[in-house]
Design a protein around this motif. Structure first.
Motif, short mmCIF file in Angstrom:
data_model
loop_
_atom_site.label_atom_id
_atom_site.label_comp_id
_atom_site.label_asym_id
_atom_site.label_seq_id
_atom_site.Cartn_x
_atom_site.Cartn_y
_atom_site.Cartn_z
N TYR A 1 59.92 51.23 -24.76
CA TYR A 1 60.62 52.20 -25.61
C TYR A 1 61.91 51.60 -26.15
N PHE A 2 62.73 51.02 -25.26
CA PHE A 2 63.99 50.43 -25.69
C PHE A 2 63.76 49.26 -26.65
N GLN A 3 62.77 48.46 -26.34
CA GLN A 3 62.44 47.33 -27.20
C GLN A 3 62.04 47.80 -28.60
N ARG A 4 61.24 48.87 -28.65
CA ARG A 4 60.79 49.42 -29.92
C ARG A 4 61.97 49.92 -30.75
N GLY B 1 65.16 54.79 -15.70
CA GLY B 1 63.82 55.17 -15.31
C GLY B 1 62.87 55.24 -16.49
N GLY B 2 63.31 54.77 -17.64
CA GLY B 2 62.47 54.79 -18.83
C GLY B 2 61.62 53.54 -18.94
N SER B 3 60.96 53.39 -20.08
CA SER B 3 60.09 52.25 -20.33
C SER B 3 60.83 51.19 -21.14
N TRP B 4 60.75 49.93 -20.70
CA TRP B 4 61.37 48.85 -21.46
C TRP B 4 60.75 48.77 -22.85
N THR C 1 57.95 45.98 -7.35
CA THR C 1 57.31 44.68 -7.49
C THR C 1 56.47 44.65 -8.75
N ARG C 2 55.73 45.73 -9.01
CA ARG C 2 54.94 45.81 -10.23
C ARG C 2 55.84 45.73 -11.45
N LEU C 3 56.98 46.45 -11.39
CA LEU C 3 57.91 46.42 -12.51
C LEU C 3 58.44 45.01 -12.73
N GLY C 4 58.79 44.33 -11.65
CA GLY C 4 59.32 42.98 -11.78
C GLY C 4 58.32 42.04 -12.42
N ARG C 5 57.05 42.16 -12.02
CA ARG C 5 56.03 41.29 -12.60
C ARG C 5 55.80 41.62 -14.07
N THR C 6 55.76 42.93 -14.38
CA THR C 6 55.56 43.33 -15.76
C THR C 6 56.68 42.81 -16.65
N LEU C 7 57.92 42.95 -16.18
CA LEU C 7 59.04 42.48 -16.95
C LEU C 7 59.01 40.97 -17.10
N MET D 1 66.20 36.26 -25.17
CA MET D 1 66.50 36.34 -23.74
C MET D 1 67.52 37.44 -23.47
N PHE D 2 68.58 37.47 -24.28
CA PHE D 2 69.63 38.46 -24.11
C PHE D 2 69.11 39.87 -24.33
N LEU D 3 68.34 40.06 -25.41
CA LEU D 3 67.81 41.39 -25.70
C LEU D 3 66.85 41.87 -24.63
N GLN D 4 65.95 40.98 -24.20
CA GLN D 4 64.97 41.41 -23.21
C GLN D 4 65.61 41.72 -21.87
N ASN D 5 66.63 40.94 -21.51
CA ASN D 5 67.37 41.24 -20.28
C ASN D 5 68.03 42.61 -20.38
N ASP D 6 68.57 42.92 -21.57
CA ASP D 6 69.27 44.19 -21.74
C ASP D 6 68.32 45.38 -21.69
N VAL D 7 67.20 45.32 -22.41
CA VAL D 7 66.28 46.46 -22.40
C VAL D 7 65.63 46.63 -21.03
N SER D 8 65.42 45.54 -20.32
CA SER D 8 64.86 45.63 -18.97
C SER D 8 65.84 46.33 -18.03
N THR D 9 67.13 45.98 -18.17
CA THR D 9 68.16 46.60 -17.35
C THR D 9 68.28 48.08 -17.67
N LEU D 10 68.26 48.45 -18.96
CA LEU D 10 68.33 49.85 -19.34
C LEU D 10 67.14 50.64 -18.78
N ALA D 11 65.96 50.03 -18.79
CA ALA D 11 64.78 50.70 -18.26
C ALA D 11 64.93 50.98 -16.78
N GLN D 12 65.47 50.03 -16.04
CA GLN D 12 65.67 50.21 -14.60
C GLN D 12 66.73 51.26 -14.32
N GLN D 13 67.79 51.29 -15.13
CA GLN D 13 68.89 52.23 -14.91
C GLN D 13 68.51 53.67 -15.25
#
Length: 245
Positions: A145-148, A140-143, A6-12, A126-138
């Motif tokens: 990091y991927f965004q950077r 276990g890393g930080s979104w 839930t925290r992750l969902g709100r943060t994202l 929108m596309f990029l943020q959806n992608d880095v958020s998905t990678l973070a969930q898959q």
């Protein structure tokens, strides 16, 4: 107690809001300083094309831009799906456009804020943020990091080529931006597995409404057969349903 997911969902969700507003106002800021060529040169060609271009300038309002969203998974076809993203565009009290965003549908739907004074096309961020958020969930890393890594790659290593693509049965001139932001990852390479090979392609064209013809993120399978894919493709006007193979 708030559960971790839930925290992750709100943060994202909050990160989406912030990044979308920044992306859509970047073109506005660029327009105000457009006379200063030295400031423009501080940004890579990829960044200027994606985030400092008034993609919505020629869109006659009110208008709806519809994009097919295709998701494919190499190892689990049951998780494949086709969906859509809609941008409802209207005039604004300011110089840009007012954009209401409907990102995916039903259980996949993601909240996105309405954007006023939009110049850049919101689907890019929108596309990029959806992608880095998905990678973070898959992974276990930080979104973040991927965004950077995407941010650095867009500035330092993205390629931009001139090309021709099909739109509504006609050949149009496009600019193709490509990058592999995680290719030189070392410290987290094992944890990221095939994700280090994630390849992004942005196909932009002045000849299409909204300036964005296709957005694509793909990861080739480790065995060399197939790939995991997310792709957004501009649909013809008045088409609001997915049409992606």
């Amino acid at each position: 107690m708030i559960e971790p997911h839930t925290r992750l969902g709100r943060t994202l969700r909050y990160s989406w809001v912030l990044l979308l507003v920044l992306a859509c106002t970047a073109a506005s800021a660029a327009a105000k300083t457009g006379s200063d060529a030295s400031e423009q040169r501080d940004f890579s060609q990829a960044n200027r094309l994606l985030f400092m271009t008034d993609h919505l300038n020629d869109v006659q309002t009110p208008a709806t831009l519809a994009y097919a969203f295709a998701h494919r998974e190499h190892e689990d076809s049951e998780r494949d799906y086709d969906d859509r993203v809609l941008l409802n565009i209207d005039s604004s009290d300011q110089a840009g456009k007012h954009v209401a965003i409907d990102f995916l549908s039903d259980e996949r739907h993601r909240y996105m804020p309405e954007v006023d004074n939009a110049r850049g096309n919101p689907v890019i961020m929108m596309f990029l943020q959806n992608d880095v958020s998905t990678l973070a969930q898959q992974t276990g890393g930080s979104w973040r990091y991927f965004q950077r890594r995407v941010k650095f790659a867009l500035q330092d290593s993205a390629s931009v080529t001139e090309d021709i693509a099909d739109y509504r049965g006609e050949q149009v001139a496009v600019q193709r931006i490509e990058l592999e932001p995680y290719a030189d990852e070392r410290g987290h390479r094992e944890k990221m597995a095939d994700a280090v090979k994630r390849h992004y392609t942005f196909v932009l064209s002045d000849a299409v409404p909204g300036g964005v013809l296709e957005l694509r993120a793909s990861t080739p399978a480790g065995d060399g057969r197939g790939e995991t894919l997310d792709r957004m493709t501009l649909l013809p006007p008045d088409s609001h349903t997915p049409n992606t193979p």
